[in-house]
Design an enzyme around this catalytic site. Structure first.
Site, short mmCIF file in Angstrom:
data_model
loop_
_atom_site.label_atom_id
_atom_site.label_comp_id
_atom_site.label_asym_id
_atom_site.label_seq_id
_atom_site.Cartn_x
_atom_site.Cartn_y
_atom_site.Cartn_z
N PRO A 11 0.79 -1.23 0.00
CA PRO A 11 0.00 0.00 0.00
C PRO A 11 0.83 1.29 0.00
O PRO A 11 1.86 1.37 0.66
CB PRO A 11 -0.82 -0.09 1.29
CG PRO A 11 -0.14 -1.12 2.12
CD PRO A 11 0.51 -2.06 1.16
N ASN A 12 0.36 2.21 -0.79
CA ASN A 12 0.89 3.57 -0.91
C ASN A 12 2.19 3.66 -1.71
O ASN A 12 2.66 4.76 -2.00
CB ASN A 12 1.08 4.23 0.49
CG ASN A 12 -0.22 4.29 1.24
OD1 ASN A 12 -1.21 4.83 0.72
ND2 ASN A 12 -0.28 3.71 2.43
N ARG A 19 5.09 10.84 -2.65
CA ARG A 19 4.72 10.71 -1.24
C ARG A 19 5.96 10.91 -0.36
O ARG A 19 6.95 10.20 -0.50
CB ARG A 19 4.19 9.29 -1.05
CG ARG A 19 4.09 8.81 0.36
CD ARG A 19 4.05 7.28 0.34
NE ARG A 19 3.79 6.79 1.67
CZ ARG A 19 4.09 5.57 2.08
NH1 ARG A 19 4.68 4.71 1.27
NH2 ARG A 19 3.83 5.20 3.31
N TYR A 24 11.08 8.84 1.26
CA TYR A 24 11.07 7.74 0.27
C TYR A 24 11.78 8.08 -1.05
O TYR A 24 11.86 7.23 -1.92
CB TYR A 24 9.63 7.30 0.01
CG TYR A 24 8.94 6.78 1.26
CD1 TYR A 24 9.39 5.61 1.86
CD2 TYR A 24 7.88 7.47 1.85
CE1 TYR A 24 8.78 5.13 3.02
CE2 TYR A 24 7.27 6.99 3.01
CZ TYR A 24 7.73 5.83 3.58
OH TYR A 24 7.13 5.35 4.72
N ASN A 75 8.11 -5.41 -0.66
CA ASN A 75 7.99 -4.30 0.28
C ASN A 75 6.51 -4.25 0.65
O ASN A 75 5.70 -3.73 -0.12
CB ASN A 75 8.44 -2.98 -0.36
CG ASN A 75 8.35 -1.83 0.65
OD1 ASN A 75 7.73 -1.96 1.71
ND2 ASN A 75 8.95 -0.70 0.32
N ALA A 78 2.94 -0.72 4.99
CA ALA A 78 2.42 -0.77 6.36
C ALA A 78 1.90 -2.15 6.75
O ALA A 78 1.81 -2.47 7.94
CB ALA A 78 1.32 0.28 6.52
N HIS A 81 3.72 -4.39 9.31
CA HIS A 81 3.55 -4.21 10.75
C HIS A 81 2.24 -4.77 11.28
O HIS A 81 2.02 -4.80 12.49
CB HIS A 81 3.65 -2.72 11.10
CG HIS A 81 4.75 -2.01 10.35
ND1 HIS A 81 6.06 -2.39 10.43
CD2 HIS A 81 4.71 -0.98 9.46
CE1 HIS A 81 6.80 -1.61 9.65
NE2 HIS A 81 5.99 -0.74 9.05
N GLU A 99 12.71 -9.13 2.15
CA GLU A 99 11.83 -8.00 2.54
C GLU A 99 12.63 -6.70 2.37
O GLU A 99 13.77 -6.61 2.83
CB GLU A 99 11.43 -8.19 4.01
CG GLU A 99 10.59 -7.08 4.59
CD GLU A 99 10.27 -7.35 6.08
OE1 GLU A 99 10.65 -8.41 6.62
OE2 GLU A 99 9.65 -6.45 6.70
N HIS A 101 12.57 -2.44 2.80
CA HIS A 101 11.98 -1.16 3.23
C HIS A 101 12.89 -0.05 2.74
O HIS A 101 14.11 -0.11 2.99
CB HIS A 101 11.83 -1.08 4.75
CG HIS A 101 10.89 -2.12 5.27
ND1 HIS A 101 9.54 -2.03 5.10
CD2 HIS A 101 11.13 -3.30 5.89
CE1 HIS A 101 8.97 -3.11 5.62
NE2 HIS A 101 9.91 -3.89 6.09
N ILE A 102 12.31 0.91 2.06
CA ILE A 102 13.10 2.01 1.52
C ILE A 102 13.70 2.83 2.67
O ILE A 102 14.87 3.19 2.65
CB ILE A 102 12.19 2.90 0.64
CG1 ILE A 102 11.68 2.08 -0.56
CG2 ILE A 102 12.92 4.15 0.17
CD1 ILE A 102 10.51 2.71 -1.30
N ARG A 108 12.55 5.10 12.94
CA ARG A 108 11.30 5.85 12.87
C ARG A 108 10.42 5.52 14.07
O ARG A 108 10.93 5.20 15.14
CB ARG A 108 10.62 5.57 11.52
CG ARG A 108 11.51 5.96 10.34
CD ARG A 108 10.86 5.65 9.02
NE ARG A 108 9.63 6.44 8.83
CZ ARG A 108 8.75 6.22 7.86
NH1 ARG A 108 8.97 5.24 6.99
NH2 ARG A 108 7.68 6.97 7.75
N ARG A 112 6.85 0.82 13.72
CA ARG A 112 7.45 0.32 12.48
C ARG A 112 8.58 -0.67 12.75
O ARG A 112 9.14 -1.26 11.83
CB ARG A 112 8.00 1.48 11.63
CG ARG A 112 6.93 2.38 11.10
CD ARG A 112 7.50 3.43 10.15
NE ARG A 112 6.61 4.57 10.11
CZ ARG A 112 5.54 4.68 9.31
NH1 ARG A 112 5.25 3.72 8.48
NH2 ARG A 112 4.78 5.76 9.36
C1 DQA Z 1 8.03 1.21 4.14
C2 DQA Z 1 8.04 1.44 5.64
C3 DQA Z 1 6.64 1.22 6.22
O1 DQA Z 1 6.67 1.44 7.63
C4 DQA Z 1 5.66 2.17 5.60
O2 DQA Z 1 4.36 1.93 6.10
C5 DQA Z 1 5.69 2.14 4.12
C6 DQA Z 1 6.97 2.04 3.44
C7 DQA Z 1 9.38 1.55 3.51
O3 DQA Z 1 9.58 1.17 2.35
O4 DQA Z 1 10.22 2.21 4.12
O5 DQA Z 1 4.66 2.27 3.47
O6 DQA Z 1 7.78 -0.17 3.90
#
Ligand code: DQA
Length: 148
Positions: A11-12, A19, A24, A75, A78, A81, A99, A101-102, A108, A112
């Protein structure tokens, strides 16, 4: 080497580049997918790049990967978590899982710092920006090569 790596983004991540660029970065998801595909090709592998904001869709793609993918780079955004369901789907997948995470999730908010997906992942890359996806492809290529 032949085979397809599933590159799954949750998501996102469709908003990458727009964003919170201070967290990111400015590359779009399209940029990331193109770079990952080129890196996979350099190892003789292909990618199938998919993004969804829906948990069930990510789960369906993980199920599909059971028959079609040599590895998964994910990736989960969210859902990392929160999603026991994505963990369960990955536990039903037999190949390597990396896995990504950017951002450095450990630097943070407290919430997270825990990832359900990390309970299954063979490797976790966090805080390397979008380069993390390329590092994950390199890692997957060595794992796939050593398993042949
Ligand atoms: C993320 C880190 C997550 O906590 C966050 O919700 C994201 C992006 C990252 O790529 O750093 O959407 O996975």
């Amino acid at each position: 080497m032949t085979g397809t790596i599933y590159l799954l983004n949750g998501p996102n991540l469709n908003l990458l580049g727009k964003r919170q660029p201070e967290i990111y970065g400015s590359e779009t998801l399209g940029d990331v997918e193109a770079a990952a595909s080129a890196r996979a090709e350099s190892h003789g592998l292909a990618t199938r790049a998919l993004q969804s904001n829906a948990e069930h869709q990510l789960i369906d793609w993980i199920h599909e990967a059971r028959d079609t993918a040599v590895a998964i780079v994910i990736n989960p955004g969210a859902y990392s978590h929160t999603s026991v369901a994505i963990l369960d789907a990955l536990n039903a997948y037999e190949g390597p899982v990396i896995e990504v995470h950017i951002s450095n999730v450990h630097k943070r908010e407290e919430f997270r710092r825990h990832s359900y997906v990390s309970l299954r992942a063979d490797g976790v890359i966090a805080g390397c920006g979008t380069q993390g996806y390329l590092l994950a492809i390199d890692r997957v290529a060595s794992l796939v090569k050593s398993s042949i």
